[in-house]
Design a protein around this motif. Structure first.
Motif, PDB file in Angstrom:
ATOM      1  N   ASP A  77      38.154  33.572  38.092  1.00 28.91           N
ATOM      2  CA  ASP A  77      38.752  34.715  38.786  1.00 28.91           C
ATOM      3  C   ASP A  77      39.493  35.618  37.800  1.00 28.91           C
ATOM      4  O   ASP A  77      39.459  36.849  37.927  1.00 28.91           O
ATOM      5  N   HIS A  78      40.114  35.017  36.802  1.00 30.56           N
ATOM      6  CA  HIS A  78      40.850  35.792  35.803  1.00 30.56           C
ATOM      7  C   HIS A  78      39.909  36.703  35.016  1.00 30.56           C
ATOM      8  O   HIS A  78      40.175  37.910  34.875  1.00 30.56           O
ATOM      9  N   VAL A  79      38.813  36.160  34.501  1.00 28.93           N
ATOM     10  CA  VAL A  79      37.900  37.002  33.715  1.00 28.93           C
ATOM     11  C   VAL A  79      37.181  38.015  34.605  1.00 28.93           C
ATOM     12  O   VAL A  79      36.873  39.135  34.172  1.00 28.93           O
ATOM     13  N   HIS A  80      36.919  37.627  35.843  1.00 29.63           N
ATOM     14  CA  HIS A  80      36.311  38.570  36.801  1.00 29.63           C
ATOM     15  C   HIS A  80      37.186  39.800  36.993  1.00 29.63           C
ATOM     16  O   HIS A  80      36.689  40.937  37.074  1.00 29.63           O
ATOM     17  N   GLN A  81      38.489  39.595  37.024  1.00 30.63           N
ATOM     18  CA  GLN A  81      39.414  40.702  37.253  1.00 30.63           C
ATOM     19  C   GLN A  81      39.679  41.524  35.998  1.00 30.63           C
ATOM     20  O   GLN A  81      39.957  42.734  36.092  1.00 30.63           O
TER      21      GLN A  81
END
Length: 318
Positions: A77-81
């Motif tokens: 989720d972190h890299v997606h954001q």
């Protein structure tokens, strides 16, 4: 999440103006996801169309990515954001060194996760994610692909008259601990590859490169008690991506797929491409095709999370 992607997609294609000066045009793109037999959906899909790409460039750039999380969804989720924002603002990107920008951005991601590990939670030490990203410069007709782990990017050409696919190529590499070069790198760093029930692993991981999983990277890695002295220990797990670059010719048509291993473990690349094009020739839009691929891949008991991005790209003269 997928509904948000569909809203962006619908707006982009509704408002799209085909420029006679662009080398290529994005004629359709969409994402699909299915949870499968897993308790949680830890995959993330990112679709950034040219109007949303966060850089100051006047060129038309699309960004597609799949992040397959493990341990939890924290890292995926972190890299997606954040990853596409970091890439777009890297000095390497401004110099058109896309490979350098992606590599530096992944290192920056791990640094951000390390800050969270130190100040907020230990979860980044045991949570990680694969990376499969595509940066497409439609103005220049350039495609740059990078990956960590076992999520993949597949490119095929489409016959302009029949739409049948050919020249199916996987543009990414699988980073597995049993690959001789990866095994040698891990052992040189002081790590060990073990065979557990027929699967080669680095600790609990069946991959040798990923973002996150800080317990296998310095400085967290040097805190754990190991059989070698901490000062001689390197990064067991790498965040250095494999990168390839392709020119999109103006007289050709392309099919681009980004898929998690929940898809590629179920079907080989050639048959996957054939099925996607069969659905396309029946009139299905990219988003519905991607969702059908993900749903079918995750339909069996004990199946993995499955994610798929489908994009149709046409050269200006095709």
């Amino acid at each position: 999440m997928v509904l948000a992607h569909r809203a962006l997609r619908d707006k982009f294609f509704k408002d799209r103006v085909v420029s006679p000066t662009d080398a290529a045009t994005l004629f359709g793109a969409g994402a699909g996801q299915a949870q499968g037999g897993r308790q949680y959906q830890e995959d993330r899909c990112t679709l950034i169309f040219p109007e949303q790409f966060p850089s100051k460039t006047k060129e038309k750039i699309a960004f597609f990515a799949i992040y397959d999380g493990h341990g939890s969804e924290l890292v995926s989720d972190h890299v997606h954001q954040t990853l596409h924002h970091i890439i777009a603002h890297r000095p390497e990107f401004e110099r058109e060194d896309w490979a350098g920008a992606i590599k530096a951005a992944l290192a920056e991601e791990d640094q951000m996760l390390l800050d969270r590990f130190k100040n907020e939670t230990a979860e980044p030490a045991i949570s990680g994610s694969t990376v499969a990203v595509c940066c497409i410069n439609l103005t220049q007709g350039e495609l740059v692909v990078s990956n960590l782990g076992d999520s993949h990017v597949i490119l095929a050409e489409r016959d302009p008259k029949t739409e049948h696919p050919y020249h199916v190529r996987r543009l990414t590499e699988a980073h597995k601990p049993e690959v001789p070069s990866e095994k040698a790198r891990i052992e040189e760093a002081g790590g060990e590859v073990i065979n557990r029930s027929g699967t080669h692993r680095l600790g609990s991981l069946n991959m040798s490169r990923a973002v996150g999983d800080l317990q296998y990277k310095n400085p967290v890695n040097t805190l754990a008690e190991q059989s070698v002295q901490s000062e001689s220990r390197g990064n067991f797990l790498s965040n250095d991506p494999y990168t390839s670059r392709r020119t999109l010719h103006t007289d050709r048509r392309y099919l681009l797929l980004v898929v998690s291993d929940g898809v590629t473990d179920r079907v080989d690349d050639a048959n996957l491409v054939k099925h996607v094009m069969k659905l396309s020739m029946r009139g299905k839009p990219a988003s519905e095709i991607a969702q059908e691929i993900a749903t079918n891949s995750a339909s069996r008991p004990q199946s993995d999370n499955a994610s798929c991005i489908v994009a149709m790209i046409d050269g200006r003269e095709s």
